[in-house]
Enzyme design. Structure first.
Site, PDB file in Angstrom:
ATOM      1  N   THR A 186      -2.221  40.462  24.770  1.00  0.00           N
ATOM      2  CA  THR A 186      -1.372  40.617  23.590  1.00  0.00           C
ATOM      3  C   THR A 186      -2.229  40.357  22.363  1.00  0.00           C
ATOM      4  OG1 THR A 186       0.666  39.985  22.459  1.00  0.00           O
ATOM      5  CG2 THR A 186      -0.403  38.263  23.764  1.00  0.00           C
ATOM      6  N   GLU A 187      -2.112  41.244  21.366  1.00  0.00           N
ATOM      7  CA  GLU A 187      -3.078  41.290  20.271  1.00  0.00           C
ATOM      8  C   GLU A 187      -3.081  40.019  19.427  1.00  0.00           C
ATOM      9  OE1 GLU A 187      -1.256  44.725  18.667  1.00  0.00           O
ATOM     10  OE2 GLU A 187      -0.392  43.676  16.964  1.00  0.00           O
ATOM     11  N   ASN A 188      -1.983  39.250  19.482  1.00  0.00           N
ATOM     12  CA  ASN A 188      -1.962  38.022  18.692  1.00  0.00           C
ATOM     13  C   ASN A 188      -2.743  36.885  19.356  1.00  0.00           C
ATOM     14  OD1 ASN A 188       0.363  38.415  20.420  1.00  0.00           O
ATOM     15  ND2 ASN A 188       1.098  36.442  19.704  1.00  0.00           N
ATOM     16  N   GLY A 189      -3.441  37.200  20.468  1.00  0.00           N
ATOM     17  CA  GLY A 189      -4.431  36.246  20.935  1.00  0.00           C
ATOM     18  C   GLY A 189      -4.253  35.655  22.300  1.00  0.00           C
TER      19      GLY A 189
ATOM     20  N   SER B  48      -9.619  38.671  19.486  1.00  0.00           N
ATOM     21  CA  SER B  48      -8.632  39.524  20.131  1.00  0.00           C
ATOM     22  C   SER B  48      -8.883  40.998  19.813  1.00  0.00           C
ATOM     23  CB  SER B  48      -7.229  39.127  19.662  1.00  0.00           C
ATOM     24  OG  SER B  48      -6.265  39.865  20.365  1.00  0.00           O
TER      25      SER B  48
END
Lengths: 232, 225
Positions: B56-59, B98
């Site tokens: 997930t791109e938020n880390g 990320s």
């Protein structure tokens, strides 16, 4: 950079923020928002701010109110539109706030580049799209890249989980998001933590943000996001 | 009877069936990012034991399903800011890491939604182009060009019946030539430098599809991976 200062309140930690300052605010949605520090910024009174943050406020949270009160001249962000971003939406439509929309990875890398002393970098992200219009570009190894410049800030407001006595930080889960890169990119990094622990008790192998990047720390009892959840 | 005519006897796919098909074609052991919206349905069809790890791109890597209401943790959300859980082996990292993971070609497959995809694989999925709309882009542009393989899951037509697979996108682009394959209720279609080629049809024929889209489509290639 001198050692981190431990402040008795969020307002004291925030210190002087000048009108027209560029302020980075950490957080991705509710996770990692330094709500007490942004609340302190509301109280402190600086205006004509350039705010660098992934989002542009939710509901009546402190960042949304900062925008509502006309204190923000420009937002640099990747995803301002939210179901409850009504204060930003209204300020944007009326022209009260300027928007620089940046793809999220470019936003992150531009912030990282500022902290790392990089003058500019080429990235494939955004090439051929409206967000790269007017930017220099170059084909490297057969792939088109866009030239992007770092984003520096006067102050970064970040939330971490714990700090030790020299300002080393650890975060919690996806609340880490922009914290490590924003603390490095700003001339002054102000951090709210859930807990300050004695120096020597954080595992040096697990420190995420070394204290060299941290200028002021305030311990806010409890967990800001838990408080947000309970008030929601 | 040709393959195309046989295919015409099938019903169009439901959203769940499209998601299952996307999931089925993701290689075991892949690192995968699922975009906001329709693509999140794909997670329901990724059997444990296939060694597929969600990014997930938020880390975070190793994202798990939604928690029970009592276990919601505001510090643990996905790219849509929806509460999620962590699976054994999960890891957390900051935003620059990320997106380095995406841009650096470390994510094997990215599944995105779309407003329009062109026959050559251009993607438009971040802006409707409406003049009074508040814009937002998030990680869409990074995801589109960064993953080793970007596929799109979408309805083939808009709600008012206009094709979303087009000769050339009219909406603001997210990325150029970045999409490899689209999964829709009526067809799976490969797109790219050689144009659009039908992979498989569901409840329509090659000729009907070309008429509906106003496009010349390459021949049905048969089911491929």
């Amino acid at each position: 950079m001198s050692a981190a200062r431990f402040a008795p309140s969020a307002l004291d930690a925030l210190g002087d923020v000048a009108d027209g300052a560029t302020v980075m605010i950490g957080g991705f949605g509710p996770a990692g928002q330094p709500t007490d520090l942004v609340e302190a910024l509301l109280e402190q009174g600086a205006s004509d701010l350039v705010v660098v943050s992934n989002n542009a406020g939710n509901g009546d949270d402190p960042l949304a109110r900062l925008i509502q009160r006309g204190r923000v001249a420009k937002m640099v962000c990747s995803f301002p539109r939210q179901v409850d971003s009504w204060h930003f939406d209204s300020a944007y439509r009326s022209g009260a706030v300027e928007l620089e929309l940046v793809p999220q990875g470019n936003l992150a890398e531009r912030i990282r580049a500022a902290g790392a002393g990089i003058g500019a970098f080429y990235t494939p992200t955004g090439f051929g799209t409206p967000l790269a219009e007017g930017k220099e570009h170059r084909r490297i190894d057969g792939v088109d890249h866009v030239l992007e410049y770092p984003i520096h800030a006067d102050v970064a407001l970040v939330r971490a989980d714990r700090a030790d006595g020299v300002g080393n930080l650890v975060y919690r889960k996806t609340a880490r998001n922009f914290g490590p890169i924003m603390t490095a990119a700003a001339r002054r990094a102000v951090v709210q933590v859930r807990e300050v622990v004695p120096t020597g008790t954080l595992d040096p192998e697990a420190v995420v943000t070394p204290g060299i990047y941290v200028d002021a720390v305030v311990e806010i009892a409890g967990n800001a996001t838990i408080a947000m959840k309970e008030s929601a | 009877m040709t393959t195309t005519e046989t295919a015409a006897r099938r019903a169009p796919l439901t959203k769940a069936q499209i998601a299952a098909r996307v999931a089925d074609e993701i290689p075991d052991g892949s690192y995968v990012n699922l975009g906001i919206g329709l693509p999140t349905l794909v997670a329901d069809h990724l059997a444990t034991g296939r060694g597929i790890t969600l990014h997930t791109e938020n880390g975070m890597l190793g994202m798990g399903p939604s928690p029970e209401p009592d276990d919601v943790d505001p510090d643990l959300v996905n790219a849509g800011k929806i509460p999620v859980t962590e699976l054994p082996g999960a890891s957390y990292f900051h935003q620059a890491d990320s997106f380095a993971m995406m841009r650096g070609g470390h994510i094997d497959v990215c599944v995105l939604g779309a407003f329009q995809v062109s026959a050559t694989g251009d993607l438009a999925n971040w802006s409707t182009g409406a003049p009074d709309a508040v814009p937002a882009v998030g990680g869409a542009m990074d995801l589109a060009i960064g993953a080793r393989r970007t596929v799109v899951m979408m309805n083939l037509l808009t709600k008012d019946g206009r094709p979303k697979l087009v000769e050339r996108c009219t909406l603001p682009l997210t990325g150029v030539g970045c999409v490899s394959r689209i999964y829709t209720e009526l067809a799976i279609i490969d797109v790219g430098p050689d144009g659009a080629h039908v992979v498989e049809l569901f409840g329509t024929t090659h000729a009907e599809l070309e008429k509906m889209l106003g496009l010349t489509l390459g021949p049905t290639l048969g089911r491929t991976r």
